[in-house]
Design a protein around this motif. Structure first.
Motif: not given
Length: 181
Positions: A110, A160-162, A164-168
């Protein structure tokens, strides 16, 4: 690089970073990158130059306080003197193995260097099939200089998107991504 038969293949270690809207490096190390060599690089080259590129106000009590430093878990990055130095220079503001913010081992690719820079450089530099290590280094330097501000902004947004995806999804997410730079 066009590989010929040699008893001892040539190699070079490469360091690079992305800070704000610019690529720092590439920096080449001919020998294996030990903790001592990495610490010397941080102390004499990288940290002083980052302080010049991204100065703090004179009244700042902590130099480099507007910078967060992130590194992967390479053994040279994990050396105790390196961690102690980063604790002094970036107190509470560095991410890495056994740092104030742990970067998990075997984490998804990431970081901008992992998901973008190394693959991008490889795809560009190896189009011309460098004949030797010096051609390879020069190709990497040239391609790093040609990366536009817009591409770096896109990479930063993707980072930043990655995260967020990782957290999601609480872990691996790369199969969800289809991004071209």
């Amino acid at each position: 690089m066009s590989e010929g038969h040699t008893q001892h293949p040539e190699k070079v270690n490469v360091w690079a970073g992305i800070v704000g809207d610019r690529v720092i490096g590439p920096i080449f190390f001919q020998e294996n990158l030990t903790g001592a060599r990495y610490l010397e690089f941080l102390q004499k080259d990288l940290v002083p130059n980052l302080a010049i590129l991204f100065p703090c106000p004179i009244e700042a009590d902590v130099p480099n306080r507007n910078i967060w430093f992130q590194q992967d878990g390479a053994p040279s990055h994990f050396a105790r003197p390196v961690r102690e130095y980063l604790n002094d220079v970036y107190p509470g503001r560095w991410i890495g193995r056994r740092g104030p913010y742990e970067w998990p081992p075997r984490s998804p690719d990431s970081t901008p260097l992992d998901f973008f820079l190394w693959g991008y450089l490889k795809s560009k530099v190896f189009k011309t099939k460098p004949a030797n290590i010096e051609d390879l280094k020069e190709g990497m330097r040239q391609e790093c200089r040609l990366i536009s501000d817009e591409v770096i902004r896109n990479v930063q947004n993707e980072f930043q998107l990655r995260l967020g995806y990782c957290q999601l999804v609480n872990g691996h997410f790369e199969y969800l991504l289809t991004k071209d730079y």
